[in-house]
Design an enzyme around this catalytic site. Structure first.
Site, PDB file in Angstrom:
ATOM      1  N   ASP A   8      30.507  -5.525  47.273  1.00 54.09           N
ATOM      2  CA  ASP A   8      30.376  -6.583  46.261  1.00 54.09           C
ATOM      3  C   ASP A   8      31.579  -7.502  46.376  1.00 54.09           C
ATOM      4  O   ASP A   8      32.723  -7.064  46.212  1.00 54.09           O
ATOM      5  CB  ASP A   8      30.310  -5.950  44.865  1.00 54.09           C
ATOM      6  CG  ASP A   8      30.025  -6.959  43.754  1.00 54.09           C
ATOM      7  OD1 ASP A   8      30.193  -8.165  43.994  1.00 54.09           O
ATOM      8  OD2 ASP A   8      29.653  -6.533  42.658  1.00 54.09           O
ATOM      9  N   ASP A  49      26.301 -12.251  47.065  1.00 53.45           N
ATOM     10  CA  ASP A  49      27.599 -11.584  47.059  1.00 53.45           C
ATOM     11  C   ASP A  49      27.511 -10.055  47.055  1.00 53.45           C
ATOM     12  O   ASP A  49      28.500  -9.378  46.752  1.00 53.45           O
ATOM     13  CB  ASP A  49      28.441 -12.055  45.869  1.00 53.45           C
ATOM     14  CG  ASP A  49      27.781 -11.788  44.526  1.00 53.45           C
ATOM     15  OD1 ASP A  49      26.635 -11.299  44.494  1.00 53.45           O
ATOM     16  OD2 ASP A  49      28.420 -12.063  43.490  1.00 53.45           O
ATOM     17  N   GLU A  50      26.357  -9.508  47.415  1.00 49.38           N
ATOM     18  CA  GLU A  50      26.189  -8.063  47.430  1.00 49.38           C
ATOM     19  C   GLU A  50      25.385  -7.624  48.650  1.00 49.38           C
ATOM     20  O   GLU A  50      24.415  -8.289  49.028  1.00 49.38           O
ATOM     21  CB  GLU A  50      25.460  -7.571  46.174  1.00 49.38           C
ATOM     22  CG  GLU A  50      26.223  -7.749  44.880  1.00 49.38           C
ATOM     23  CD  GLU A  50      25.458  -7.198  43.685  1.00 49.38           C
ATOM     24  OE1 GLU A  50      26.077  -6.974  42.631  1.00 49.38           O
ATOM     25  OE2 GLU A  50      24.224  -6.992  43.797  1.00 49.38           O
TER      26      GLU A  50
END
Length: 352
Positions: free
Chosen positions: A8, A107-108
């Site tokens: 993350d 973003d993951e």
């Protein structure tokens, strides 16, 4: 036993802005979505931890955030195309460590490193290596969770924020689950966790001691099954590559330039690459210019089935519009295609 790493990127949009402008990294940074109705109307998209510490949160109306952050915070308009391009670069780095990567959001990501690691300890060492590589190559801080399935890895990643790493092997999972609050499980939002608390469910293991019919009334069949599988340590949904909706290519120019004789052949090269990745014919094409100051300007067109030969002309026209509307030099160019439909024939694809 699978070894899953969840990654993350911390406060992603705001962190990208800090990376691009180090002068603001020790200040509260707020990335904003402006509505355009008035000069300051809109909402907070995200903020860094300094901004959060003074009370500026995601979703907050901009006038309220600006009142809190007056003379302290830096307010920056959201730059989605630039964040996506930055994310793509970091994801490319991550993908060098395993073929099994699931990009869950901008973003993951999850990666399955079972084939790369013979023991859990080696998976932890690899996770640390990935974390260091992300920071070394991109300046990006990330939080990691490592365990035997995606759910536990994500929970650990959330617990590791900011800029940390947490891991639990197969021998520690049962003890972890015994003390895991149901509200921390992905997919259990505030409303649902409140309903479960009202029903006496605080920890995930509590669900195993309740009447299944009563639980299904609250959760529905799918979510009840999901939570029971987690509670019984049977959850094993694999890391799966998401179906991509867009395909593209970004290329750095030999030098910052506005020279069309340099730019247009590279535009054509980017079209070739984008079409080479796509499983069909697009109905949308975008040209993206990353300017000399790293700002991003884009132009798009949608409509019909755009074969490759037509795409050359369209892409060049869109890039012309970028150059005509902006006097800055280009640093990088990109071509992105979307709304893909399956090929009917090679003639359709190439436009012959």
């Amino acid at each position: 036993m699978p070894f899953i790493i969840f990654i993350d990127f911390d406060y992603f949009y705001a962190q990208v802005e800090e990376i691009m402008n180090p002068a603001i990294k020790d200040k509260p940074v707020v990335v904003c979505v402006y509505s355009g109705r008035t000069e300051n109307s809109g909402a907070v998209a995200t903020s860094n931890y300094l901004a959060r510490s003074i009370g500026i949160k995601s979703g907050m109306p901009l006038p309220q955030a600006m009142k809190i952050g007056k003379d302290r915070a830096v307010f920056i308009p959201i730059r989605k195309d630039f964040y996506k391009e930055f994310s793509d670069r970091v994801m490319n780095t991550i993908s060098t460590y395993s073929d099994k990567i699931e990009i869950a959001s901008i973003d993951e990501a999850y990666i399955d490193v079972t084939e790369e690691c013979s023991t859990f300890q080696k998976a932890v060492e690899l996770g640390k290596e990935i974390k260091e590589a992300i920071f070394r190559e991109h300046g990006m801080k990330a939080s990691l969770g490592i365990s035997i399935n995606k759910v536990i890895a994500k929970i650990l990643g959330d617990m590791a924020k900011p800029d940390g790493i947490k891991y639990i092997d197969e021998f520690q999972v049962d003890g972890f689950l015994n003390n895991l609050e149901v509200k921390k499980i992905p997919g259990v939002g505030t409303v649902l966790s409140t309903k479960l608390k009202d029903a006496g469910i605080v920890y995930i293991k509590d669900i195993l001691n309740r009447d299944p019919r009563a639980m299904i009334d609250i959760l529905g069949n799918a979510k009840y099954t999901y939570l029971v599988e987690i509670a019984e340590n049977r959850y094993n949904k694999p890391v799966e590559e998401r179906i991509r909706k867009n395909f593209g290519r970004y290329i750095t120019l030999p030098e910052n330039t506005r020279d069309k004789f340099i730019i247009m052949p590279i535009v054509r090269k980017a079209v070739d690459s984008a079409y080479g990745k796509a499983p069909g014919i697009p109905g949308e094409i975008s040209a993206i210019g990353i300017m000399e100051d790293l700002d991003i300007v884009s132009r798009s067109i949608t409509g019909g089935r755009i074969n490759k030969n037509s795409a050359y002309e369209i892409a060049e026209s869109l890039m012309e519009k970028i150059l005509d509307s902006d006097q800055r030099k280009l640093r990088r160019i990109g071509i992105r295609i979307g709304k893909i439909t399956s090929n009917e024939s090679l003639d359709d694809f190439f436009g012959t």
